[in-house]
Design an enzyme around this catalytic site. Structure first.
Site, PDB file in Angstrom:
ATOM      1  N   LYS A 168      -0.851   5.052   7.373  1.00 17.59           N
ATOM      2  CA  LYS A 168      -0.975   3.815   8.149  1.00 17.59           C
ATOM      3  C   LYS A 168      -2.453   3.508   8.211  1.00 17.59           C
ATOM      4  CE  LYS A 168       2.871   4.549  11.394  1.00 17.59           C
ATOM      5  NZ  LYS A 168       3.213   4.991  12.767  1.00 17.59           N
ATOM      6  N   LYS A 179      15.418   5.489   8.725  1.00 15.13           N
ATOM      7  CA  LYS A 179      14.673   6.472   9.533  1.00 15.13           C
ATOM      8  C   LYS A 179      15.183   6.354  10.956  1.00 15.13           C
ATOM      9  CE  LYS A 179       9.981   6.221  11.427  1.00 15.13           C
ATOM     10  NZ  LYS A 179       8.556   6.034  11.072  1.00 15.13           N
ATOM     11  N   ASP A 203      12.127  10.729  12.821  1.00 13.81           N
ATOM     12  CA  ASP A 203      10.766  10.660  13.361  1.00 13.81           C
ATOM     13  C   ASP A 203      10.812  11.020  14.840  1.00 13.81           C
ATOM     14  OD1 ASP A 203       8.165  10.117  14.067  1.00 13.81           O
ATOM     15  OD2 ASP A 203       8.181   8.006  13.443  1.00 13.81           O
ATOM     16  N   GLY A 231       4.552   1.859   9.423  1.00 15.84           N
ATOM     17  CA  GLY A 231       4.426   0.535  10.017  1.00 15.84           C
ATOM     18  C   GLY A 231       4.207   0.653  11.505  1.00 15.84           C
ATOM     19  N   LYS A 233      14.764   7.429  14.915  1.00 15.78           N
ATOM     20  CA  LYS A 233      13.899   7.991  15.941  1.00 15.78           C
ATOM     21  C   LYS A 233      14.699   9.050  16.684  1.00 15.78           C
ATOM     22  CE  LYS A 233      10.173   5.447  15.516  1.00 15.78           C
ATOM     23  NZ  LYS A 233       8.839   6.038  15.258  1.00 15.78           N
ATOM     24  N   GLU A 271       9.378  13.670  10.620  1.00 14.28           N
ATOM     25  CA  GLU A 271       8.046  13.117  10.870  1.00 14.28           C
ATOM     26  C   GLU A 271       7.556  13.552  12.254  1.00 14.28           C
ATOM     27  OE1 GLU A 271       8.215   8.892  10.197  1.00 14.28           O
ATOM     28  OE2 GLU A 271       6.247   8.526  11.054  1.00 14.28           O
ATOM     29  N   ASP A 306       2.351  11.958  10.809  1.00 15.55           N
ATOM     30  CA  ASP A 306       1.973  10.558  11.057  1.00 15.55           C
ATOM     31  C   ASP A 306       0.768  10.575  12.008  1.00 15.55           C
ATOM     32  OD1 ASP A 306       1.725   7.970  12.108  1.00 15.55           O
ATOM     33  OD2 ASP A 306       3.814   7.727  12.644  1.00 15.55           O
ATOM     34  N   SER A 334      13.067   1.557  10.230  1.00 16.77           N
ATOM     35  CA  SER A 334      12.943   2.529  11.313  1.00 16.77           C
ATOM     36  C   SER A 334      13.867   2.087  12.449  1.00 16.77           C
ATOM     37  CB  SER A 334      11.482   2.564  11.769  1.00 16.77           C
ATOM     38  OG  SER A 334      11.321   3.406  12.889  1.00 16.77           O
TER      39      SER A 334
HETATM   40  O1  OSB Z   1       5.930   6.415  14.517  1.00 14.80           O
HETATM   41  O2  OSB Z   1       6.161   5.282  12.759  1.00 14.80           O
HETATM   42  C1  OSB Z   1       6.032   5.328  13.985  1.00 14.80           C
HETATM   43  C2  OSB Z   1       6.389   1.812  15.421  1.00 14.80           C
HETATM   44  C3  OSB Z   1       5.364   1.805  16.356  1.00 14.80           C
HETATM   45  C4  OSB Z   1       4.613   2.942  16.520  1.00 14.80           C
HETATM   46  C5  OSB Z   1       4.875   4.091  15.773  1.00 14.80           C
HETATM   47  C6  OSB Z   1       5.896   4.086  14.826  1.00 14.80           C
HETATM   48  C7  OSB Z   1       6.684   2.943  14.681  1.00 14.80           C
HETATM   49  C8  OSB Z   1       7.824   2.870  13.779  1.00 14.80           C
HETATM   50  C9  OSB Z   1       8.255   1.490  13.311  1.00 14.80           C
HETATM   51  O3  OSB Z   1       8.486   3.821  13.442  1.00 14.80           O
HETATM   52  C10 OSB Z   1       7.745   1.201  11.940  1.00 14.80           C
HETATM   53  C11 OSB Z   1       7.895  -0.265  11.611  1.00 14.80           C
HETATM   54  O4  OSB Z   1       9.012  -0.695  11.332  1.00 14.80           O
HETATM   55  O5  OSB Z   1       6.883  -0.991  11.660  1.00 14.80           O
HETATM   56 MG    MG Z   2       5.958   7.900  12.985  1.00 17.35          MG
END
Ligand code: OSB
Ligand code: MG
Length: 370
Positions: free
Chosen positions: A263, A161, A189, A291, A163, A214, A239, A135
């Site tokens: 998650k 992925k 995402d 994650g 953001k 996402e 999510d 991510s």
């Molecule tokens: O939206 O998936 C998410 C991290 C913290 C809170 C929300 C998210 C995320 C990530 C990172 O996208 C995922 C990871 O590498 O742990």
């Molecule tokens: Mg997410």
């Protein structure tokens, strides 16, 4: 088993680079680790809540508070408990799923260590290693983003992925698609940053052969996701909205989502995550393991979960070095874009207690039956 004491450990760990999402920028993690001391041995869990209530309503101080005043007293008051009965024991507390999840995980760790069984085999994992994605946060500039993505590609990550948020979407996605092979796995995402007013703009993402988008809209706005899913060709994946199996099944039935990010922390624990996995397998809905920037402790359980047959897309289960210079357990190391599933009893990893005390934000809080 009988839980004799609950220890709350607070640790601050810097990230190797800041992580920026539509809800903010983070330079480290303030982690709550829970150790349960039981009559059959100890177990550890990691709380996934962030420092502030911006991804969900939960945050680490709030989790600590609800554990201290409600969950730990309930747990310490019973003479015999198993991980499978924790959800019912905690049902009197509404919500607070991340707080419940860390206790359930610690109890499960103790239980499985005593039974010499790994999380993976208890969960029903079928793989010995899992495909990993990464991510990638919002970057200061497009060139900086491309450098970061190129680094991860060189390391072997199997899916990227990005953001996104209004003002950081089509341009970075186009630039990264250009950098990658046309069929390389790429997804985005939004962490709830858009509304239906952005529909025409979001439709333009269809040009980039994305695996999924996402959580574009608010957590409780299932209806807008239904509308979007019917209006664009990129699959919609929820999510934040997926806080339990029942709500997930409802969102699926309404067509709000066709892929699910699982998650465990967000859903109250690994047992609820397993229930959702099984329901998705039954309906042939692909899932992947999300994650929350976990340390090796939380990562170990996620990797075990991601080894289940329904996890057909690479997860946000990246290697330790993507997050931390030094991990609080033995590090997870990427090999050919995969992480090995731990095989030892319980989580299969060992908390490095000397690091946990060296990095402690405050003394350990010990909760006992009163
Ligand atoms: O939206 O998936 C998410 C991290 C913290 C809170 C929300 C998210 C995320 C990530 C990172 O996208 C995922 C990871 O590498 O742990
Ligand atoms: Mg997410």
């Amino acid at each position: 088993m009988k839980v004799l004491a609950v220890e709350l450990h607070r640790v601050a760990i810097p990230l190797v680079r800041p992580f920026e999402t539509s809800f903010g920028r983070q330079t480290g993690r303030q982690v709550l680790l829970v150790r349960v001391r039981t009559d059959i041995g100890d177990g550890w869990g990691e709380c996934v809540a962030g420092s502030d209530p911006v991804y969900s309503s939960e945050y680490v101080d709030g989790c600590e508070n609800v554990i201290r005043h409600y969950l730990a007293p309930a747990l310490l008051a019973v003479d015999d408990i198993a991980a499978e009965s924790i959800a019912a024991l905690f049902a009197f507390v509404i919500g607070h799923r991340m707080a419940k999840a860390v206790i359930e995980t610690a109890v499960l760790d103790a239980q499985l260590r005593a039974a010499d069984t790994s999380f993976a085999s208890y969960f029903g994992a079928e793989r010995t290693e899992v495909d990993c994605g990464v991510s990638v946060g919002i970057a200061p500039t497009i060139p900086a983003l491309l450098d970061e993505v190129a680094l991860y590609v060189a390391k072997g990550y199997r899916r990227i992925k990005l953001k996104i948020k209004p003002g950081w979407d089509l341009e970075p996605v186009a630039a990264v698609r250009e950098l990658l092979a046309p069929d390389a796995l790429l997804q985005v995402d939004a962490n709830t940053a858009y509304t239906l007013l952005d529909l025409d703009h979001l439709r333009r993402l269809d040009d980039y052969n994305l695996l999924l988008i996402e959580q574009p809209f608010a957590e409780d706005d299932i209806r807008s996701h239904v509308f979007l899913a019917g209006a664009i060709s990129t699959p919609v994946c929820l999510d934040e909205s997926i806080v339990n199996t029942e709500l997930a099944l409802d969102a699926l039935a309404r067509g709000a989502t066709s892929i699910i990010n699982i998650k465990a922390g967000r859903m109250g624990g690994y047992l609820e995550a397993l229930a959702l996995h099984d329901a998705c397998v039954e309906q042939a809905v692909p899932v992947w393991c999300g994650g929350m920037l976990e340390t090796g402790l939380g990562r170990a359980a996620n990797v075990a979960l991601a080894a289940l047959p329904g996890f057909s897309l690479p997860g946000d289960t990246s290697a330790s070095d993507r997050y931390f210079a030094e991990d609080i357990t033995e590090p997870f190391v990427l090999r050919e874009g995969r992480l090995a599933v731990p095989t030892g009893p319980g989580s299969g990893v060992t908390v490095r207690e000397e690091l946990v005390s060296a990095w402690a934000q405050r003394p350990v809080e010990l909760l006992r039956e009163i």
